[in-house]
Design an enzyme around this catalytic site. Structure first.
Site, PDB file in Angstrom:
ATOM      1  CE  LYS A   1      18.006 -13.745  -5.321  1.00 45.63           C
ATOM      2  NZ  LYS A   1      18.121 -13.495  -6.689  1.00 45.63           N
TER       3      LYS A   1
ATOM      4  NE  ARG B   1       9.047 -13.807 -12.890  1.00 43.96           N
ATOM      5  CZ  ARG B   1      10.066 -13.719 -13.549  1.00 43.96           C
ATOM      6  NH1 ARG B   1       9.948 -14.122 -14.832  1.00 43.96           N
ATOM      7  NH2 ARG B   1      10.982 -12.949 -13.495  1.00 43.96           N
TER       8      ARG B   1
HETATM    9  N1  BES Z   1      14.676 -10.403  -5.920  1.00 45.81           N
HETATM   10  C1  BES Z   1      15.213 -10.921  -7.425  1.00 45.81           C
HETATM   11  C2  BES Z   1      15.694  -9.363  -8.107  1.00 45.81           C
HETATM   12  C3  BES Z   1      16.566  -8.327  -7.738  1.00 45.81           C
HETATM   13  C4  BES Z   1      17.937  -8.582  -8.132  1.00 45.81           C
HETATM   14  C5  BES Z   1      16.126  -7.386  -6.892  1.00 45.81           C
HETATM   15  C6  BES Z   1      19.083  -7.791  -7.820  1.00 45.81           C
HETATM   16  C7  BES Z   1      17.405  -6.386  -6.439  1.00 45.81           C
HETATM   17  C8  BES Z   1      18.419  -6.902  -6.783  1.00 45.81           C
HETATM   18  C9  BES Z   1      14.167 -11.506  -8.026  1.00 45.81           C
HETATM   19  O1  BES Z   1      13.410 -12.348  -7.279  1.00 45.81           O
HETATM   20  C10 BES Z   1      15.273 -12.306  -8.814  1.00 45.81           C
HETATM   21  O2  BES Z   1      15.789 -13.289  -8.035  1.00 45.81           O
HETATM   22  N2  BES Z   1      15.063 -12.377 -10.034  1.00 45.81           N
HETATM   23  C11 BES Z   1      15.703 -13.290 -10.960  1.00 45.81           C
HETATM   24  C12 BES Z   1      14.884 -13.670 -12.069  1.00 45.81           C
HETATM   25  C13 BES Z   1      15.507 -14.697 -12.990  1.00 45.81           C
HETATM   26  C14 BES Z   1      15.643 -16.183 -12.162  1.00 45.81           C
HETATM   27  C15 BES Z   1      14.827 -14.868 -14.055  1.00 45.81           C
HETATM   28  C16 BES Z   1      16.971 -12.337 -11.337  1.00 45.81           C
HETATM   29  O3  BES Z   1      16.906 -11.229 -11.676  1.00 45.81           O
HETATM   30  O4  BES Z   1      17.993 -13.050 -11.711  1.00 45.81           O
HETATM   31 MN    MN Z   2      14.378 -14.169  -6.683  1.00 44.08          MN
END
Ligand code: BES
Ligand code: MN
Ligand code: ZN
Length: 489
Positions: A266, A340
């Site tokens: 990230k 997931r």
């Molecule tokens: N933990 C994150 C989602 C999240 C984002 C929670 C902001 C709380 C606040 C999740 O694991 C994630 O990183 N999701 C990605 C999915 C994508 C790579 C398909 C996302 O939402 O960008």
């Molecule tokens: Mn994630």
């Protein structure tokens, strides 16, 4: 754990009001009628309450709001808090008023004088919920002191009526503490230890270590945690308050104690917020605590997948293919879509072992749900209208935002992989729906299921009705009510 404010109920004693130190709260109806204790305070203060009620200031107060008068003459109190509340107030208004008092209390004493015991417990509950601060890492934090005494006409009845609500507040505090805790403190091991402590409440708690998870074939879950020095764990909590042999309700939580994204790292900005990526597991833990504390007459199992998503020489790579416990293979396109991968194995394990009457998973699963619904509503996905409507009703009654989202074959098709049974992402469009669609592939036919995407509601940057900014504990109230209304005998 952060303690609840001590709240006790006592018979109304009008004489005690004059000599009471700390704050004194009384009730006035929106049309300006003073309750008995308010009249007492009015006499002591030589008409100050009535002058306030006759003023423009009071006219602007809405039901559930509170206005304070500091250092009232004729009393020993530091302030009189005037609560504006109708005789036939809603639960929401009573909780709101309580929350306003909780915010005002600070660390002092408070006397709450409420006539006609009706829904006294809802005011107390609102107060308890709002009176929360996460201070373990503040070196200048004072030990909490001060207590709340609620004076009402039938204190025994109020004490009994408040008990289940205070159990829910306690569960909510546990959820908030877990979600607020930084990841260097709340490791997977520390998280599991805190859950094991709940055995003292009568819960059965088991911790499955990596060897056990490998034996069950939970390869997608293990693939998420393999880059971290913290060992992956699944914790199983059982509350057997219902009839023996009754199929339980299963609650499943995503417990990513920190989500760096893994090799699909990230960006730095805001990454610190990913300490809350165990929010789903936090709600499951808090709900199990509330159910045990209020001795719910239902069978409920809570399962949480605890992992840390870190990059390392041993981490999962984009392009890797892993096999789930179910046997389906997953091509990992993006290691940041890890929730997931954790949930699918825990969900499958829960169904194989418990054959649940219903299954609800909670996860801070997608950023996309925040784009769609903001911080007001969790995304609700379900294969079963009956269970889903029961949940939406419970959430609505508790004032916890929840909004149903679609599922469908076209979304599922977006998960097709060239080389495996599925990919772990479906692309940018409908990111929250394809994530839910991924999970649905691991729901057995006949299992009523709800997926709650709580990424937007688990932790927020401004105060809410019942919580200061930070972790909210969203979902403990709704799930406890769902159990009470649909699973208790
Ligand atoms: N933990 C994150 C989602 C999240 C984002 C929670 C902001 C709380 C606040 C999740 O694991 C994630 O990183 N999701 C990605 C999915 C994508 C790579 C398909 C996302 O939402 O960008
Ligand atoms: Mn994630
Ligand atoms: Zn995540």
């Amino acid at each position: 754990m952060t303690d609840l404010t001590p709240i006790s109920f006592a018979a109304t004693d009008l004489d005690a009001i004059a000599t009471r130190k700390g704050r004194v709260a009384v009730v006035v109806t929106p049309d300006g009628k003073l309750e008995q204790s308010a009249r007492r305070v009015n006499r002591l203060t030589k008409g100050a309450v009535q002058r306030f009620v006759d003023s423009d200031g009071f006219a602007k107060l809405k039901p559930g709001e509170v206005m304070s008068m500091a250092w009232p003459a004729g009393m020993e109190a530091t302030a009189v808090d005037v609560i504006c509340l109708a005789r036939n107030h809603s639960v929401e208004d009573a909780r709101k008023a309580g929350a306003a008092l909780g915010k005002l209390r600070g660390s002092g004493d408070m006397l709450l004088a409420v006539d006609g015991a009706r829904r006294v417990q809802e005011i107390a509950f609102g107060l308890a919920m709002r009176d929360y601060a996460f201070t373990p890492h503040k070196t200048d934090a004072k030990d909490a002191d001060g207590a709340v005494v609620v004076m009402c006409s039938r204190p025994e009845v109020a004490t009994e009526a408040a008990a289940p609500l205070l159990a829910i507040a306690e569960g909510t505090f546990m959820t908030r503490d877990l979600v607020n805790e930084p990841a260097n403190v709340l490791t997977t091991t520390e998280f599991a230890d805190r859950l094991v402590e709940m055995e003292a409440l009568g819960l059965k708690v088991e911790v499955l270590d990596e060897d056990a998870l490998a034996k069950f074939g939970m390869r997608t879950l293990l693939s998420v945690g393999q880059g971290s020095d913290s060992p992956s764990k699944v914790v199983v909590m059982q509350w057997n308050g219902g009839a023996e042999g009754d199929a339980p309700l299963a609650l499943i939580g995503k417990g990513v104690v920190f989500d760096t994204g893994g090799i699909s790292l990230k960006p730095a900005g805001g990454m610190e917020d990913m300490t809350m990526d165990m929010g789903g597991a936090g709600v499951v833990a808090g709900t199990m605590r509330a159910l045990a504390r209020r001795k719910a007459k239902a069978n409920v199992v809570g399962l949480v997948g605890l992992v840390e998503n870190m990059p390392s020489g041993n981490a999962t790579r984009p392009g890797d293919v892993v096999t789930s416990m179910k046997g389906d293979t997953v091509e990992i396109i993006n290691t940041d879509a890890e929730g997931r991968l954790v949930l699918c194995d825990v969900m499958w394990y829960a169904q194989e072992r418990f054959e649940p009457a219903g299954m609800i998973d909670l996860a801070t699963l997608t950023g996309a749900i925040i784009i769609g619904l903001g911080h007001e509503n969790a995304g609700v996905f379900s294969n079963d209208d009956t269970l889903c409507n029961a949940f939406l009703k419970a959430a609505g009654n508790e004032g916890e935002g929840a909004w149903r989202m679609p599922l469908g074959q076209a979304y599922d098709d977006m998960l097709k992989s060239r080389i495996a049974d599925m990919k772990n992402i479906g692309g940018r469009p409908a990111g929250s729906v394809t994530a839910a669609q991924f999970l649905q592939r691991f729901v057995k036919p006949g299992t009523p299921w709800i997926h709650l995407d709580i990424a937007g509601v688990a932790s927020v940057k401004s105060d809410t009705a019942l919580a200061p900014k930070g972790a909210t504990g969203w979902g403990v109230m709704a799930l406890s009510r769902l159990v009470a209304d649909n699973f208790e005998s």
